[in-house]
Scaffold this motif. Structure first.
Motif, PDB file in Angstrom:
ATOM      1  N   MET A  90      21.970  -6.901  28.814  1.00 42.72           N
ATOM      2  CA  MET A  90      21.856  -8.284  28.375  1.00 42.72           C
ATOM      3  C   MET A  90      21.238  -8.305  26.976  1.00 42.72           C
ATOM      4  O   MET A  90      20.142  -7.827  26.791  1.00 42.72           O
TER       5      MET A  90
ATOM      6  N   ASN B  41      26.305  -3.013  38.947  1.00 46.40           N
ATOM      7  CA  ASN B  41      27.522  -2.366  38.454  1.00 46.40           C
ATOM      8  C   ASN B  41      28.459  -3.375  37.787  1.00 46.40           C
ATOM      9  O   ASN B  41      29.663  -3.262  37.875  1.00 46.40           O
TER      10      ASN B  41
ATOM     11  N   ASN C 260      19.613  -0.208  37.682  1.00 48.41           N
ATOM     12  CA  ASN C 260      20.784  -0.196  36.797  1.00 48.41           C
ATOM     13  C   ASN C 260      21.585   1.065  37.095  1.00 48.41           C
ATOM     14  O   ASN C 260      21.002   2.159  37.167  1.00 48.41           O
TER      15      ASN C 260
ATOM     16  N   ASP D 193      23.242   2.683  35.180  1.00 46.44           N
ATOM     17  CA  ASP D 193      23.160   3.616  34.050  1.00 46.44           C
ATOM     18  C   ASP D 193      21.786   4.286  33.927  1.00 46.44           C
ATOM     19  O   ASP D 193      21.540   5.013  32.972  1.00 46.44           O
TER      20      ASP D 193
ATOM     21  N   LYS E  68      15.189  -2.717  23.429  1.00 44.28           N
ATOM     22  CA  LYS E  68      15.918  -3.834  24.044  1.00 44.28           C
ATOM     23  C   LYS E  68      15.819  -3.778  25.556  1.00 44.28           C
ATOM     24  O   LYS E  68      16.645  -3.213  26.231  1.00 44.28           O
TER      25      LYS E  68
ATOM     26  N   GLY F  68      12.804  -5.156  28.875  1.00 41.02           N
ATOM     27  CA  GLY F  68      11.749  -6.103  29.224  1.00 41.02           C
ATOM     28  C   GLY F  68      10.426  -5.415  29.479  1.00 41.02           C
ATOM     29  O   GLY F  68      10.347  -4.193  29.624  1.00 41.02           O
TER      30      GLY F  68
ATOM     31  N   ASN G 199      13.635  -1.681  35.489  1.00 42.88           N
ATOM     32  CA  ASN G 199      14.588  -2.407  36.339  1.00 42.88           C
ATOM     33  C   ASN G 199      14.831  -1.686  37.672  1.00 42.88           C
ATOM     34  O   ASN G 199      15.820  -1.956  38.344  1.00 42.88           O
TER      35      ASN G 199
ATOM     36  N   LYS H  58      22.380   4.409  27.488  1.00 45.83           N
ATOM     37  CA  LYS H  58      22.897   3.199  26.847  1.00 45.83           C
ATOM     38  C   LYS H  58      23.782   3.556  25.650  1.00 45.83           C
ATOM     39  O   LYS H  58      24.664   2.822  25.279  1.00 45.83           O
TER      40      LYS H  58
HETATM   41  C1  LIG Z   1      24.291  -8.619  32.275  1.00 44.03           C
HETATM   42  C2  LIG Z   1      24.686  -7.923  33.563  1.00 44.03           C
HETATM   43  C3  LIG Z   1      24.370  -6.587  33.743  1.00 44.03           C
HETATM   44  N1  LIG Z   1      24.711  -5.964  34.895  1.00 44.03           N
HETATM   45  C4  LIG Z   1      24.325  -4.546  35.093  1.00 44.03           C
HETATM   46  C5  LIG Z   1      24.809  -3.578  34.036  1.00 44.03           C
HETATM   47  C6  LIG Z   1      23.698  -2.535  34.009  1.00 44.03           C
HETATM   48  O1  LIG Z   1      23.914  -1.540  34.995  1.00 44.03           O
HETATM   49  C7  LIG Z   1      22.449  -3.295  34.411  1.00 44.03           C
HETATM   50  C8  LIG Z   1      21.530  -3.636  33.255  1.00 44.03           C
HETATM   51  O2  LIG Z   1      22.194  -4.528  32.411  1.00 44.03           O
HETATM   52  P1  LIG Z   1      21.919  -4.582  30.864  1.00 44.03           P
HETATM   53  O3  LIG Z   1      22.584  -5.787  30.342  1.00 44.03           O
HETATM   54  O4  LIG Z   1      22.306  -3.270  30.284  1.00 44.03           O
HETATM   55  O5  LIG Z   1      20.363  -4.819  30.837  1.00 44.03           O
HETATM   56  P2  LIG Z   1      19.318  -4.077  29.959  1.00 44.03           P
HETATM   57  O6  LIG Z   1      19.446  -4.525  28.557  1.00 44.03           O
HETATM   58  O7  LIG Z   1      19.389  -2.643  30.242  1.00 44.03           O
HETATM   59  O8  LIG Z   1      17.981  -4.665  30.563  1.00 44.03           O
HETATM   60  C9  LIG Z   1      17.582  -4.433  31.886  1.00 44.03           C
HETATM   61  O9  LIG Z   1      17.205  -3.069  32.057  1.00 44.03           O
HETATM   62  C10 LIG Z   1      16.145  -2.645  31.174  1.00 44.03           C
HETATM   63  C11 LIG Z   1      15.924  -1.171  31.437  1.00 44.03           C
HETATM   64  O10 LIG Z   1      17.052  -0.461  30.999  1.00 44.03           O
HETATM   65  C12 LIG Z   1      14.897  -3.486  31.438  1.00 44.03           C
HETATM   66  O11 LIG Z   1      13.877  -3.129  30.532  1.00 44.03           O
HETATM   67  C13 LIG Z   1      15.226  -4.971  31.288  1.00 44.03           C
HETATM   68  O12 LIG Z   1      14.104  -5.738  31.649  1.00 44.03           O
HETATM   69  C14 LIG Z   1      16.408  -5.331  32.184  1.00 44.03           C
HETATM   70  O13 LIG Z   1      16.818  -6.659  32.000  1.00 44.03           O
HETATM   71  O14 LIG Z   1      22.900  -4.481  35.054  1.00 44.03           O
HETATM   72  C15 LIG Z   1      25.361  -6.620  35.911  1.00 44.03           C
HETATM   73  O15 LIG Z   1      25.651  -6.023  36.960  1.00 44.03           O
HETATM   74  N2  LIG Z   1      25.695  -7.929  35.730  1.00 44.03           N
HETATM   75  C16 LIG Z   1      25.375  -8.619  34.588  1.00 44.03           C
HETATM   76  O16 LIG Z   1      25.710  -9.827  34.469  1.00 44.03           O
END
Ligand SMILES: Cc1cn([C@H]2C[C@H](O)[C@@H](COP(=O)(O)OP(=O)(O)O[C@H]3O[C@H](CO)[C@@H](O)[C@H](O)[C@H]3O)O2)c(=O)[nH]c1=O
Length: 502
Positions: A1, A109, A247, A249, A285, A287, A324, A390
């Motif tokens: 996000m 995912n 996550n 990833d 990037k 939280g 997360n 990432k």
């Molecule tokens: C926006 C979104 C993301 N996701 C999944 C994809 C990734 O496996 C996971 C994390 O999404 P990302 O958008 O990459 O979020 P990211 O920037 O990593 O941030 C998250 O993970 C970070 C750690 O990597 C934390 O520090 C943050 O607080 C937390 O919000 O969630 C979903 O399943 N649905 C979504 O709508």
């Protein structure tokens, strides 16, 4: 996000106009849901009701601007060191099986591999990260290994988005005989809001996966969509009590028996545990958890005002980072969703679409729900539990000899003399996975590396070793080939160096 921080609301709108907008929105949403095929109407209505609530929260200003000076570090009472947890007796197979039988693993995912240059049809979880294994393969191997070793049935739940659902479904076919029950469900889709009118511009629920008028509203949607899909009830009926969310990833997010045992032994009094880790300069990037107005709060990068971003990056002021990795009581999730008492900050993401339309999408983060659960606290876990991939620089690390992969667990090689991971910065020529891969004949030996910076048109031969601090800069229009078998230790390489076959 990664939304652009922006002012939440246009405060020049009067109360009457606000009410008018809410009522027009209600009508619009009703129209959309009426036009939906009958078999999907119930679900669509539930999703749109949730969207309406989120929108109301935003317009009502409940998520007002953050007052930076009110931010306090998390009090010690809410932050426990991992080493203070009682260790599980690894020989007590029966005890461990009892613990594991209460557990469900959920991976977020919904994301695509676009950050690493892959097309919009490739779920991130299907990227090959280690030898031939994808994130999904590694997760499956890990859970299957637990199930086999302890004679248990920990299910794997995947929260997919419409972007990832069908490709993930195809990839799962090869696991038909695996000793892991896989359950998938779709996260919600909400309509994007036009900036001018503050209303959705889509009129129906058709082709939502390819229609730019719809979007997945962040991983904070997990709770409602898990419940609406029926998967939450199914898990509770099976006797599952705790869900471990992470996550997909994050390759460090393995099932941790000490944390699980801590929750179970407390009789699930801690309904929510967030794993945080010491923040490093590589963690930007994402939280952090803070105390705000006397409560615990997840502060996401996307909520930080532009002028405070440097402050947010400061590892002295913000010492912990949200991994997360979350452990939550399933019953508590159900209770909060059913009673509509699951508060999460609204993250306002301003976007410009390809057709030039300026839109707003309202999102939430899964960790932001921490404030709703009793006995919630954070555990400061070792860095090994946070290995996010990432960018291609992260990929270089996990593909290298710094890590070993066994039974779905990626662990740092014992041959590394110090526990920190090297800081790697790769220039734009390495951003896309395809170009990254073609620049390494084999992945270099990184066991003794501290810091690597590479920019420009650089290629690595076979069996290269990098040690200490290595900086390689190819000037614009020039190319550097690092010869096969070379050892670079505390070296700066610049200019151009071509090695041609003859
Ligand atoms: C926006 C979104 C993301 N996701 C999944 C994809 C990734 O496996 C996971 C994390 O999404 P990302 O958008 O990459 O979020 P990211 O920037 O990593 O941030 C998250 O993970 C970070 C750690 O990597 C934390 O520090 C943050 O607080 C937390 O919000 O969630 C979903 O399943 N649905 C979504 O709508």
């Amino acid at each position: 996000m990664a939304p652009t921080p922006a002012k939440d609301r246009d405060r020049t709108i009067s109360m009457a106009a606000e009410e008018e907008i809410m009522s027009v929105l209600k009508e619009r949403l009703k129209e959309i849901s009426n036009k939906t095929p009958v078999d999907k109407q119930e679900n669509v209505k539930k999703e749109l009701d949730n969207f309406y609530r989120l929108y109301g929260k935003w317009r009502g200003g409940i998520t007002d601007e953050l007052i930076w000076d009110k931010i306090r570090p998390l009090p010690e009472s809410m932050l426990q060191g991992y080493s203070s947890l009682r260790k599980v007796d690894e020989d007590d197979h029966e005890g461990i099986s009892r613990l594991l039988n209460k557990l469900v693993v959920l991976k977020l995912n919904g994301g695509l591999g676009t950050g690493m240059g892959l097309g919009s049809a490739c779920p991130k979880s299907l990227i090959r990260v280690r030898e031939e294994s994808t994130f999904l393969d590694i997760t499956m191997a890990q859970i299957e290994n637990l199930n086999e070793k302890y004679g248990v049935s920990v299910p794997l739940v995947l929260m997919n988005s419409l972007n990832t659902d069908s490709e993930t479904g195809n990839a799962l076919k090869k696991y038909k005989g695996a000793n892991v029950e896989v359950l998938t469900y779709l996260q919600s889709y909400y309509p994007r809001i036009e900036r001018e009118t503050l209303l959705p511009y889509v009129k129906d629920y058709q082709n939502i996966d390819s229609n730019e008028g719809w979007y997945p509203p962040g991983h904070g949607d997990l709770y409602e969509s898990l419940y609406n899909s029926g998967v939450l009830d199914k898990l509770i009926e099976k006797g599952k009590e705790i869900i471990f969310i992470s996550n997909i990833d994050n390759l460090g997010a393995t099932v941790d028996l000490n944390i699980l045992s801590h929750i179970v032994k407390s009789g699930c009094q801690s309904q929510f545990i967030a794993e945080v880790t010491n923040k490093t300069r590589a963690d930007v990037k994402g939280g952090t958890l803070i105390e705000y107005n006397g409560c615990v709060k997840l502060l996401e990068y996307a909520q930080v005002p532009k002028e405070k971003v440097d402050d947010f990056k400061c590892v002295k002021k913000f010492k912990i980072f949200n991994t997360n990795n979350l452990w939550i009581s399933l019953k508590a999730i159900k209770e909060r969703v059913v009673t509509g008492t699951l508060e999460r900050d609204v993250i306002v993401n301003h976007k410009a679409l390809d057709d030039g339309r300026n839109v707003i999408q309202l999102e939430t983060a899964v960790g932001a729900a921490i404030k709703n659960f009793s006995g919630a606290f954070a555990i400061n876990v070792p860095r090994s539990r946070f290995l996010p991939v990432k960018h291609t620089s992260d990929l270089l690390l996990v593909m290298s000899n710094l890590y070993n992969l066994e039974d779905g667990v990626i662990a740092m090689s014992p041959d590394r003399q110090f526990p920190s991971t090297p800081l790697i910065k790769l220039g734009p020529d390495f951003k896309r996975i395809q170009s990254f891969l073609k620049r390494f004949q084999t992945i270099p030996d990184l066991l003794e590396l501290d810091h690597l910076t590479v920019t420009g048109d650089v290629y690595f031969g076979r069996d290269v070793s990098l040690r200490g601090t290595v900086i390689i800069i190819a000037n614009h229009g020039e190319r550097i080939d690092i010869p096969s078998g070379s050892l670079l230790e505390n070296k700066i390489v610049s200019g151009n160096l071509r090695i041609l076959d003859h």
